[in-house]
Design an enzyme around this catalytic site. Structure first.
Site, mmCIF file in Angstrom:
data_model
loop_
_atom_site.group_PDB
_atom_site.id
_atom_site.type_symbol
_atom_site.label_atom_id
_atom_site.label_comp_id
_atom_site.label_asym_id
_atom_site.label_seq_id
_atom_site.Cartn_x
_atom_site.Cartn_y
_atom_site.Cartn_z
ATOM 1 N N SER A 213 21.445 -48.411 20.107
ATOM 2 C CA SER A 213 19.461 -49.266 20.121
ATOM 3 C C SER A 213 19.361 -47.957 19.179
ATOM 4 C CB SER A 213 18.514 -48.452 21.432
ATOM 5 O OG SER A 213 17.734 -49.461 21.322
ATOM 6 N N GLU A 331 18.741 -58.828 25.234
ATOM 7 C CA GLU A 331 18.343 -57.517 24.259
ATOM 8 C C GLU A 331 16.621 -58.204 24.704
ATOM 9 O OE1 GLU A 331 19.073 -54.929 23.184
ATOM 10 O OE2 GLU A 331 21.112 -55.366 22.046
ATOM 11 N N HIS A 425 19.276 -54.557 27.312
ATOM 12 C CA HIS A 425 19.068 -53.781 26.231
ATOM 13 C C HIS A 425 19.653 -52.983 26.745
ATOM 14 C CE1 HIS A 425 18.922 -51.449 22.654
ATOM 15 N NE2 HIS A 425 17.438 -51.019 23.310
#
Length: 543
Positions: A213, A331, A425
């Site tokens: 990320s 995600e 995610h």
């Protein structure tokens, strides 16, 4: 004043500590230190790699530390960098026990008896706003031992303390720039690794940067930053996003200049000058800035970031290193804040797409049909951010003659899937680190069964072999071919499954979208996609 800060940091925290079989010691160029042992791995926690100027000195580059004189106790993690604490918990919520402006520390995990082992430097995620190096999910004992690598995890300044740009700050800088302090911290950590990691049994000539990320975004920043060149030799980018970044002094791509955004933040915080901001309590400043909408980004300053990420890759000027890049199938299932409200029905959805995408509407609706609006919207934002970025990295590195390895994490389990969080995610992190039992409190519980353990073992092997050789392999598992001209990738769904041509048409659509936005000059490319996209008119040189 900076000198006194450095001397205080270097001497005031050095503690005499007795050595024992359970407490390994090391004599590094930075100084002598004593750590702890865990399951055949030597751990050195909370090692300062630089001093962060704080209080009335904040918003300056990190300062190198002199060698300390005593034996430092490296048995406790350092405080997290100052960050907001959000009252409404989510699956990622796991706030640090301690925070401080004085937070530039790192942790070293080295297999006992390590000698010239490959090094993996982990950069935590958290939108450049939250996170810290010692979150339990990043516990590197297992991956270090199983993979035979040295792992380093780092803190770096976050939020407004890490990324504020402002005309006053630029004026007091010799190069006339400001912002990117968190990025400068990461570079300082890599410089520390280069100087010191040999003492821990690591090979400073075989360093892999890795992050997820915002940590993956940071890895891309490092890949394009001239100041980081030569400090690493491979890169792992998990759920990275190659979005547009603010320019230091000019409004461009639909974004105000970074200095203008800093001036707006100063006003919103009730400060009239930089001195006022520096006089504010760090925790209150950070909390208020986040509440009032300040968003940290890397700044295109012509020095640490010379141009937009996409421009650097288009020119082939990124670091010439092997890359592993990938993203997760779900995600956006845990990032609903990135989605706009759904349209009323299929007719409204299709009308919005035709209005925004012009001649690209037909391929768009083939990929993201109106027959399942919710799933199409989830996939649209996923692909515009993470899928397109991962493919672009693979294509870009392949084009300059480096190996690139693409993956899709598509693994689910009951506690996640039953709550609509299939392959969400960051869901790959406990598999990569082998930390299924150390996830945040609200994380969907991973079953402790043979299938999940095997998948974790396989992923740790692929990741650590890539850190060793630049080629991901795992004993008893399928070969993972480089991306190449055929678009090969690995799908992790219960078991590793090699495949080709991930989501055909996906990359071309979002590449065309980005190209048109860039040509227009007044449109950012990020999560403003699908029904909330700007109008994408045809542009010269774009599909």
């Amino acid at each position: 004043m900076i000198k006194s800060l450095v001397i205080g940091f270097a001497t005031g925290l050095s503690l005499m500590a007795p050595a024992s079989a359970a407490n390994p010691t090391v004599d590094a160029p930075a100084g002598k230190m004593i750590g702890t042992a865990d399951n055949g791995v030597s751990l050195y926690r909370g090692i300062p790699y630089a001093a962060a100027p704080v209080g009335h000195l904040r918003w300056k580059p990190p300062v190198a530390l002199p060698r300390w004189n005593d034996v430092r106790s490296a048995t406790a993690f350092g405080p997290a960098c100052v960050q907001p604490v959000y009252k409404k918990p989510n699956i990622y919520t796991n706030p640090p026990a301690r925070m401080s402006e004085d937070c530039l520390t790192l942790n070293v995990f080295a297999p006992a008896g390590a000698k010239k082992l490959p090094v993996l430097v982990w950069i935590h995620g958290g939108a450049l706003v939250t996170g810290y190096s010692h979150e339990p999910i990043y516990d590197a004992v297992r991956i270090a031992k199983q993979g035979g690598i040295v792992v380093v995890s780092i803190n770096y300044r976050l939020g407004i303390l890490g990324y504020l740009a402002h005309p006053e700050l630029s004026a007091e800088n010799a190069a006339g720039i400001s912002g990117n302090y968190g990025l400068q911290d990461q570079i300082a950590a890599l410089q520390w690794v280069k100087r010191n990691i040999g003492a821990f049994g690591g090979d400073s000539d075989n360093v892999t940067i890795a992050g997820e990320s915002a940590g993956a975004l940071s890895a891309m920043y490092l890949m394009v930053s001239p100041a980081a060149r030569g400090l690493f030799h491979k890169s792992i980018v998990q759920s990275g996003y190659m979005i547009s970044s603010p320019e230091l002094k000019i409004a461009k791509h639909g974004m105000p200049s970074a200095e203008a955004a800093g001036s707006t933040a100063m006003g919103a915080l009730g400060a009239k000058s930089l001195a006022d901001l520096r006089a504010m309590d760090a925790i209150k400043l950070t909390q208020d800035a986040a509440t009032k909408g300040y968003g940290p980004w890397g700044t295109v300053d012509g020095h640490f970031l010379t141009r937009q990420l996409v421009d650097t890759w288009d020119r082939g000027e990124q670091a010439r290193v092997p890359v592993m890049a990938g993203f997760n199938a779900g995600e956006i299932r845990s990032l609903g804040v990135l989605l706009p409200p759904a349209p009323a029905d299929a007719t409204a959805y299709e009308a919005a797409i035709h209005a925004k995408y012009d001649d690209l509407a037909t391929p768009f609706l083939q990929l993201y049909p109106s027959s399942s609006i919710k799933e199409s919207m989830l996939a649209t934002t996923r692909d515009a951010l993470y899928g397109w970025t991962s493919a672009r990295l693979a294509i870009g590195q392949t084009a300059v003659g480096d190996r690139a390895y693409l993956y899709l994490f598509d693994h689910g389990y009951p506690a996640a899937d039953d709550n609509g969080l299939h392959a969400f995610h960051a869901a790959e992190l406990p598999y990569v680190f082998g930390t299924a039992s150390s996830t945040p409190p609200n994380w969907p519980k991973i079953p402790d069964d043979l299938a999940n353990r095997r998948l974790s073992t396989a992923m740790m092997s692929y990741w650590t072999s890539f850190a060793k050789t630049g080629r991901p392999t795992a004993a008893g598992q399928p070969a993972w071919p480089a991306y190449g001209k055929d678009g090969r990738y690995m799908r992790f769904a219960g078991t590793p499954q090699p495949n080709v041509k991930l989501f055909p048409g996906m990359f071309a659509l979002h590449e065309a979208s980005m190209c048109r936005r860039r040509a227009a000059g007044d449109q950012p490319w990020n999560w403003n996609t699908g029904i909330i996209s700007p109008v994408l008119t045809k542009a010269a040189g774009c599909r």
